[in-house]
Design an enzyme around this catalytic site. Structure first.
Site, mmCIF file in Angstrom:
data_model
loop_
_atom_site.group_PDB
_atom_site.id
_atom_site.type_symbol
_atom_site.label_atom_id
_atom_site.label_comp_id
_atom_site.label_asym_id
_atom_site.label_seq_id
_atom_site.Cartn_x
_atom_site.Cartn_y
_atom_site.Cartn_z
ATOM 1 N N HIS A 496 0.837 -1.212 0.000
ATOM 2 C CA HIS A 496 0.000 0.000 0.000
ATOM 3 C C HIS A 496 0.874 1.265 0.000
ATOM 4 C CE1 HIS A 496 -3.699 2.268 1.403
ATOM 5 N NE2 HIS A 496 -2.752 3.088 1.822
ATOM 6 N N GLU A 497 1.813 1.319 0.924
ATOM 7 C CA GLU A 497 2.648 2.523 1.034
ATOM 8 C C GLU A 497 3.537 2.691 -0.192
ATOM 9 O OE1 GLU A 497 1.849 4.684 3.137
ATOM 10 O OE2 GLU A 497 0.565 3.385 4.335
ATOM 11 N N HIS A 500 1.512 4.544 -2.691
ATOM 12 C CA HIS A 500 1.557 5.999 -2.491
ATOM 13 C C HIS A 500 2.883 6.544 -3.012
ATOM 14 C CE1 HIS A 500 -2.090 6.722 -0.250
ATOM 15 N NE2 HIS A 500 -1.765 5.930 0.753
ATOM 16 N N HIS A 503 2.964 6.972 -6.663
ATOM 17 C CA HIS A 503 2.147 8.124 -7.056
ATOM 18 C C HIS A 503 3.005 9.392 -7.052
ATOM 19 C CE1 HIS A 503 -1.933 10.399 -6.286
ATOM 20 N NE2 HIS A 503 -1.479 10.575 -7.511
HETATM 21 ZN ZN LIG Z 1 -2.969 5.125 2.286
#
Ligand SMILES: [Zn+2]
Length: 706
Positions: A496-497, A500, A503
């Site tokens: 998940h991280e 990010h 992104h």
């Molecule tokens: Zn998040």
């Protein structure tokens, strides 16, 4: 642990001797203010001392004040360049200092850092207010904004202009003096009331304790839970007893495991009555005032309701879109929950008990049913998730999707020995950016996991500034001779991280404030959560999930068990959550600025929905802190909105193949590299060819058959 305390102590000593020189500390020797002659201009952590922050912050504020002053005092007519761009580019030093400080204060804090934070927070807040309330500055922005139709601007410049203008307007810059002072009064009242609301919830939570003195009353509770309750009792000054409180880590295990139905009922009722006990901590009158003031504020600023005001900059844009999403999920979720009620009642009946399932029974019987039906324990998976392997797996997924490489760099200064640094490159070797990772807990780090930037990507004077991002987590540490073996949840968090991180790393924008992961909060979790989908695909697990001792790849039957258990109880979970989303939206779409009877309002809201009596809304109004004292008013829906997006976006890969290059390219191009330069829905449609659908999420939660 001991060694660590000594080190901290030494740092404090150094600080004390440094701080005495604070006043005449030479700014030209402050590493936060000088050029960083380091690989990729990463922060020279080894040279940065705690005592450097305060003078650097103050200098950063002074420099930006100067910059703003020269914007408003120029005799030239306002233009995009001399006003919008000049404002965008101001505060470079303050931003740089703030970014390093944020990282340190969350991942390596100390008494000194905390005291800097206390001193600097109000100064920075006042400085930001001085800019946002600077009428001369706003008048110049307005001139540019008003003639936006006549000037030749690139789409990204238009977005920047719009965003800067709206920021001021949403703060009340366009109001006449009388309305401005009304708004100030409303803001002031709201800030006090929301604070009081939160304090009351805390007081109500803390004032309740259930003390058990007779061990037979603990029947059903696992040893770990008993032990925690015994420690809890001791800490609260009760000898030879067990204490349970309304904090979730204490409450939930009791609801899950206690064989004593009366205890479950007592705890549950205490929990759901917080803020509704007609005592000094009662929140009903307070929240009624909050709701009324929020309508007043929205009306002053030209919006029908608080939700209209809040949602405007988000992907959803207006309440209608949110209700539309929630309604599509509600019926299937409610039907699944109703079928779960039947299953639980069957279990109760089969035990020979003679009662109807009540809300306080749900966790207990769900736990029993889960054990009987699935016999699944996530702990058996741990040996397959050695941290180093999971990192390798996440990097491999990014590589197979986007061709990028992660090269560890040992020559870059770090702020702690647990930190690792990677250079991220394109397939052809072109530099993209730098990733810092910091995965182990320590007393100086806050809980949870997060990603942020030490530097964002943007174009400065025609040159591409490359990003420096970090991922911080609190994953299980190595113990004795065992390596770090992390849980499935932790592995998902790591992916998940990194999502990010990508992104921010893939950003291709011109302006810093529009670049990277600084996007609307109902859009920002798509880019991260989608990465979790790859983590648990059998095809991907074969790339990294091997037993740390035997090297065996995770067996298929374990994966099948995990998947089947995954949709268990999702009717309950979804209904409990969605009911709170509806309640939040109902409170914030009211258009009459008047006070309401809180309980009547809530009851009507839940009745309209058809919520079943076996489930209580996840947060009743009097303790719904997210929306009455936190940042989530009209935004509680955003958690599930992100999930709808990520499930639907991942479906695009499932329709082709897990690593389909065309789909990956389109996701990178349209979603990961555009920052906030375009409306999220437009970006999403460019990627998916249509608006998001709820079906993939319904399927994931096992709600699609209802
Ligand atoms: Zn998040």
């Amino acid at each position: 642990m001991k060694k660590y305390i000594v080190v901290l102590f030494l740092i404090n000593l150094i600080f004390v001797s440094c701080s005495q020189k604070d006043g005449n500390m030479d700014l030209s020797n402050n590493p936060l203010l000088t050029e960083w002659e380091t690989p990729f201009q990463t922060p020279p952590f080894a040279k940065i001392k705690d005592a450097h922050f305060l003078p650097a912050f103050k200098e950063g504020i002074r420099l930006q004040q100067q910059e703003i002053e020269s914007i408003v005092t120029t005799t030239e007519a306002p233009t995009f360049e001399n006003t919008i761009l000049a404002l965008e580019e101001s505060g470079e030093v303050l931003t740089r200092v703030g970014r390093v400080f944020n990282l340190i204060s969350e991942a390596l804090t100390s008494k000194k850092i905390q005291s800097v934070a206390q001193e600097i927070t109000p100064l920075v807040a006042k400085h930001k207010d001085d800019i946002n309330l600077n009428d001369k500055l706003f008048q110049r922005i307005k001139v540019v904004y008003d003639k936006r139709g006549q000037i030749d601007l690139e789409p990204e410049q238009k977005t920047l202009l719009e965003k800067k203008y709206k920021n001021f307007v949403r703060g009340g810059a366009n109001l006449n003096e009388e309305d401005k002072s009304k708004l100030r009064k409303v803001n002031e009242e709201l800030s006090l009331l929301t604070l009081e609301f939160g304090d009351n919830v805390l007081a109500e939570t803390n004032s309740f304790e259930l003390i058990i003195e007779n061990e037979t009353e603990l029947s059903g509770l696992p040893d770990g839970v008993k032990q925690a309750a015994a420690e809890n009792a001791k800490a609260r000054g009760h000898e030879n007893s067990w204490a349970f409180t309304l904090d979730k880590p204490s409450l939930i295990p009791l609801l899950q495991y206690s064989d004593q139905r009366e205890l479950r009922e007592k705890m549950f009722k205490a929990y759901i009555m917080r803020g509704d006990n007609n005592n000094e901590f009662d929140n009903k009158a307070i929240l009624s005032k909050i709701a009324k003031l929020r309508v007043e504020k929205a009306n002053l600023l030209g919006y029908d309701s608080h939700a209209n005001f809040v949602l405007e900059p988000y992907m959803a844009k207006e309440p209608k879109t949110v209700y539309n999403l929630l309604n599509q999920l509600w019926n299937p979720a409610l039907k699944k929950a109703q079928s779960e009620v039947k299953d639980l009642q069957t279990l109760i009946d089969s035990e020979g008990a003679d009662f109807q399932l009540e809300a306080w029974d749900w966790w207990y019987y769900a736990e029993k049913l889960k054990k009987a039906k699935y016999d699944y324990d996530g702990e058996v998976l741990r040996p397959y998730f050695k941290l180093e392997n999971v990192i390798e797996g996440a990097f491999k997924v990014a590589n197979k999707l986007y061709g990028i490489e992660f090269v560890e760099r040992k020559d870059i200064s770090v702020y702690h020995e647990d930190v690792k640094v990677y250079e991220v490159n394109e397939a052809d070797g072109k530099h993209i950016g730098i990733l810092f990772t910091d995965y182990f807990p320590r007393p100086s780090k806050r809980g949870g996991a997060w990603m942020s930037d030490l530097r964002k990507q943007f174009i400065k004077d025609g040159e591409n500034i490359t990003p420096v991002v970090y991922n911080v987590g609190n994953f299980s540490k190595p113990t004795g001779d065992k390596p770090s073996l992390i849980s499935v949840d932790e592995a998902l968090t790591l992916f998940h991280e990194l999502g990010h991180g990508l992104h921010s790393l893939f950003s291709k924008c011109n302006y810093e404030s529009l670049a990277g992961a600084d996007v609307a909060w109902d859009f920002v979790e798509l880019q991260s959560t989608i990465m979790e989908n790859w983590a648990m695909q059998p095809e991907v697990l074969k790339l990294y999930a091997e037993h740390y001792e035997t090297g065996e790849i995770i067996p298929n039957e374990l994966l099948a068990k995990m998947e089947r258990a995954g949709t268990f109880n999702q009717g309950f979970v979804t209904v409990e959550y969605l009911a709170a989303c509806f309640l939040d939206m109902d409170w914030h779409t009211i258009t009459d600025a008047k006070e309401y009877d809180v309980i009547e309002f809530e009851n009507n809201s839940m009745k309209k929905l058809g919520l079943i009596p076996e489930i209580v809304v996840r947060y009743r109004s009097p303790y719904f802190r997210h929306v009455f004292s936190g940042e989530y008013s009209s935004g509680y829906y955003s958690y599930i909105w992100s999930e709808v997006l990520d499930a639907d976006a991942f479906e695009a890969f499932k329709e082709t193949s897990l690593f389909d290059q065309k789909t990956a390219q389109s996701f990178r191009e349209n979603i990961l590299s555009k920052g906030a330069t375009e409306e999220p829905m437009i970006l999403y449609k460019k990627f998916r060819g249509r608006e998001p659908k709820v079906e993939p999420l319904l399927k994931r939660r096992g709600l699609d058959k209802f």
